[in-house]
Design an enzyme around this catalytic site. Structure first.
Site, short mmCIF file in Angstrom:
data_model
loop_
_atom_site.label_atom_id
_atom_site.label_comp_id
_atom_site.label_asym_id
_atom_site.label_seq_id
_atom_site.Cartn_x
_atom_site.Cartn_y
_atom_site.Cartn_z
N ASP A 195 -8.03 4.74 -22.05
CA ASP A 195 -8.31 3.31 -22.04
C ASP A 195 -7.42 2.67 -20.99
OD1 ASP A 195 -8.57 0.62 -22.46
OD2 ASP A 195 -8.30 0.69 -24.64
N PHE A 202 -15.42 0.91 -11.75
CA PHE A 202 -16.59 0.41 -12.47
C PHE A 202 -16.21 -0.09 -13.87
CE2 PHE A 202 -18.59 3.69 -9.73
CZ PHE A 202 -19.58 2.94 -9.13
N LYS A 211 -19.60 -5.56 -19.98
CA LYS A 211 -20.60 -6.22 -19.12
C LYS A 211 -21.68 -7.03 -19.84
CE LYS A 211 -23.86 -2.42 -18.91
NZ LYS A 211 -24.82 -1.64 -18.17
N SER A 267 -20.65 -8.76 -8.63
CA SER A 267 -22.01 -9.04 -9.05
C SER A 267 -22.55 -10.28 -8.34
CB SER A 267 -22.00 -9.30 -10.56
OG SER A 267 -23.19 -9.89 -10.97
N TYR A 327 -17.95 -13.37 -18.69
CA TYR A 327 -18.18 -12.13 -17.93
C TYR A 327 -18.24 -12.44 -16.43
CZ TYR A 327 -20.70 -8.44 -15.52
OH TYR A 327 -21.06 -7.49 -14.59
N LYS A 330 -15.63 -11.49 -12.87
CA LYS A 330 -15.96 -10.95 -11.54
C LYS A 330 -15.37 -11.86 -10.45
CE LYS A 330 -17.98 -7.38 -13.08
NZ LYS A 330 -17.24 -6.10 -13.04
N1 NAD Z 1 -25.52 -2.90 -14.66
C1 NAD Z 1 -25.57 -4.10 -14.09
O1 NAD Z 1 -26.59 -4.79 -14.18
C2 NAD Z 1 -24.42 -4.63 -13.27
C3 NAD Z 1 -24.63 -5.68 -12.36
C4 NAD Z 1 -23.54 -6.17 -11.62
C5 NAD Z 1 -22.26 -5.61 -11.80
N2 NAD Z 1 -22.09 -4.59 -12.70
C6 NAD Z 1 -20.75 -4.03 -12.89
O2 NAD Z 1 -20.76 -2.66 -12.52
C7 NAD Z 1 -19.84 -1.93 -13.33
C8 NAD Z 1 -20.55 -0.75 -13.98
O3 NAD Z 1 -21.64 -1.25 -14.75
P1 NAD Z 1 -22.56 -0.28 -15.60
O4 NAD Z 1 -23.87 -0.93 -15.73
O5 NAD Z 1 -22.48 1.11 -15.08
O6 NAD Z 1 -21.81 -0.40 -17.01
P2 NAD Z 1 -21.53 0.71 -18.13
O7 NAD Z 1 -21.10 0.00 -19.35
O8 NAD Z 1 -22.67 1.65 -18.22
O9 NAD Z 1 -20.28 1.49 -17.49
C9 NAD Z 1 -18.95 1.04 -17.62
C10 NAD Z 1 -18.11 2.20 -18.13
O10 NAD Z 1 -16.74 1.79 -18.22
C11 NAD Z 1 -16.20 2.30 -19.42
N3 NAD Z 1 -15.08 1.40 -19.79
C12 NAD Z 1 -15.14 0.09 -20.16
N4 NAD Z 1 -13.90 -0.37 -20.43
C13 NAD Z 1 -13.03 0.65 -20.20
C14 NAD Z 1 -11.62 0.78 -20.30
N5 NAD Z 1 -10.84 -0.21 -20.73
N6 NAD Z 1 -11.05 1.97 -19.98
C15 NAD Z 1 -11.83 3.01 -19.56
N7 NAD Z 1 -13.18 2.93 -19.46
C16 NAD Z 1 -13.77 1.78 -19.78
C17 NAD Z 1 -17.36 2.32 -20.41
O11 NAD Z 1 -17.18 3.26 -21.46
C18 NAD Z 1 -18.53 2.70 -19.51
O12 NAD Z 1 -18.73 4.10 -19.46
C19 NAD Z 1 -19.24 -2.93 -14.31
O13 NAD Z 1 -18.03 -3.40 -13.76
C20 NAD Z 1 -20.27 -4.04 -14.33
O14 NAD Z 1 -19.69 -5.27 -14.67
C21 NAD Z 1 -23.14 -4.08 -13.42
#
Ligand code: NAD
Length: 341
Positions: free
Chosen positions: A59, A82, A86, A126, A151, A155
């Site tokens: 974490d 990443f 979200k 984003s 959220y 960003k």
């Molecule tokens: N999917 C979208 O539509 C979208 C759009 C714009 C931006 N984003 C950004 O892109 C990134 C990835 O998005 P995603 O869709 O793959 O999300 P996701 O939730 O599938 O992946 C995020 C991962 O981070 C891990 N995580 C979260 N908090 C954590 C912590 N404290 N320590 C360790 N691991 C942790 C989660 O277990 C997960 O596997 C995020 O930052 C999200 O905000 C996503």
């Protein structure tokens, strides 16, 4: 080949990016706390690339653990960050959870990167930072608007933290990538999006409705000032998006960046309406989707799509896959997921 840390590397976009990094020969170390993913994703990655990334279940809010991780992996050349929470709606209910998870993790990683002789850092931002932009398509120079949710605010604050840090840390190079709407799955259907609970995004809601997990898709409003009255977004295939991360990382590692903090939009440049996405799904799947038009949803931006000139010309990256490709892969993935259930 360089060793790269991918935080949140078992999540949706992270796992696809790990595949592309490994395909380019990078050595990948993943940190994930599994709060929104599963360790099985590692098997999917391995079966696509033939290589198993190093995985540390950790974490990132735990600062001492982050410090010992970097002490152990002092040869890390780049980080793609990443890891974040979200869900927009949840962030309104639980703002402190979002500020803590999305901001403290970023700060702890940057503190470690400052200790290194040089480091390259890619941040998941984003298009929400633009809100309802005054002009379309949206360029990187469009003003950042007041965030609609905690959220979205994480960003904006995240970008500011990185910019301020880069200003006083010349050896740190960073790029914030502003994603439009990532959709689809890997063509092998070995990795994809795994929403927990009711999906927040259109495409997983469509595929779950088509397979029978959800009864009906609600289309929020058909009286917007758009050609068919439904909202318009820029849907980018997750594999194209993943490849953009490899290109952006290469730009920093090879010192091709113009300044030590840059931002790029990642989208296709084409807007698609909700009804167009539904039609694309019906065409590639042969399924009839059960949907109904309901009232507008509060807070929805009417139309957002990227001006891709900067990413195309400066990064030298552009999307190759289409909305149909995305819908086909998302549907194939949904069918695999349900078979496992
Ligand atoms: N999917 C979208 O539509 C979208 C759009 C714009 C931006 N984003 C950004 O892109 C990134 C990835 O998005 P995603 O869709 O793959 O999300 P996701 O939730 O599938 O992946 C995020 C991962 O981070 C891990 N995580 C979260 N908090 C954590 C912590 N404290 N320590 C360790 N691991 C942790 C989660 O277990 C997960 O596997 C995020 O930052 C999200 O905000 C996503």
């Amino acid at each position: 080949m360089d060793k790269i840390l991918v935080t949140g590397g078992l999540g949706f976009i992270g796992s696809h990016t790990v595949v592309e990094l490994q395909n380019e020969g990078y050595v990948v170390v993943i940190i994930d706390d599994l709060s929104n993913s599963s360790e099985n994703v590692l098997d999917g990655i391995t079966s696509i690339t033939g290589k198993t990334p190093v995985f540390e279940k950790l974490d990132l809010k735990d600062r001492p653990k982050v410090e010992s991780f970097f002490a152990k992996h002092s040869d890390i050349k780049g980080v793609i960050h990443f890891a974040a929470s979200k869900a927009v709606g949840e962030s309104v209910q639980e703002p402190l959870l979002y500020y803590e998870n999305n901001i403290s993790t970023l700060v702890y990683i940057l503190k470690e990167l400052k200790k290194l002789p040089s480091a390259s850092f890619i941040f998941s931002s984003s298009c929400t930072v633009y809100g309802q932009a005054d002009e379309l398509p949206i360029t990187e120079n469009a003003p950042v608007k007041q965030a609609e949710s905690p959220y979205g605010n994480t960003k904006q604050i995240g970008e500011e933290i990185i910019r301020d840090t880069c200003k006083v840390t010349p050896d740190l190079k960073a790029i914030a990538l502003r994603y439009f709407n990532p959709v689809g799955a890997h063509e092998t259907a070995k990795i994809g999006e795994l929403p927990i609970g009711v999906p927040q995004n259109l495409v997983p809601f469509i595929t779950q409705t088509a397979i029978g997990v959800r009864e009906q898709l609600s289309v929020f409003g058909d009286d917007y000032p758009t050609p068919d009255g439904t909202c318009i977004r820029d849907y980018i295939h997750v594999v194209d998006l993943a490849k953009a991360h490899v290109v952006a990382l290469g730009r920093l590692l090879q010192n091709k960046n113009k300044t030590n903090y840059e931002t790029f939009n990642l989208g296709t440049g084409t807007g698609s309406s909700v009804l167009e996405v539904i039609k694309a799904f019906e065409k590639v799947s042969g399924e009839k989707l059960n949907y109904k038009i309901v009232g507008r949803r509060e807070g929805d931006v009417i139309s957002a799509y990227a001006d891709t000139a900067k990413a195309n010309n400066e990064l030298g990256w552009k999307t190759k896959l289409t909305l149909d490709d995305a819908m086909r892969s998302a549907w194939k993935w949904e069918q695999v997921v349900r078979k496992k259930d």
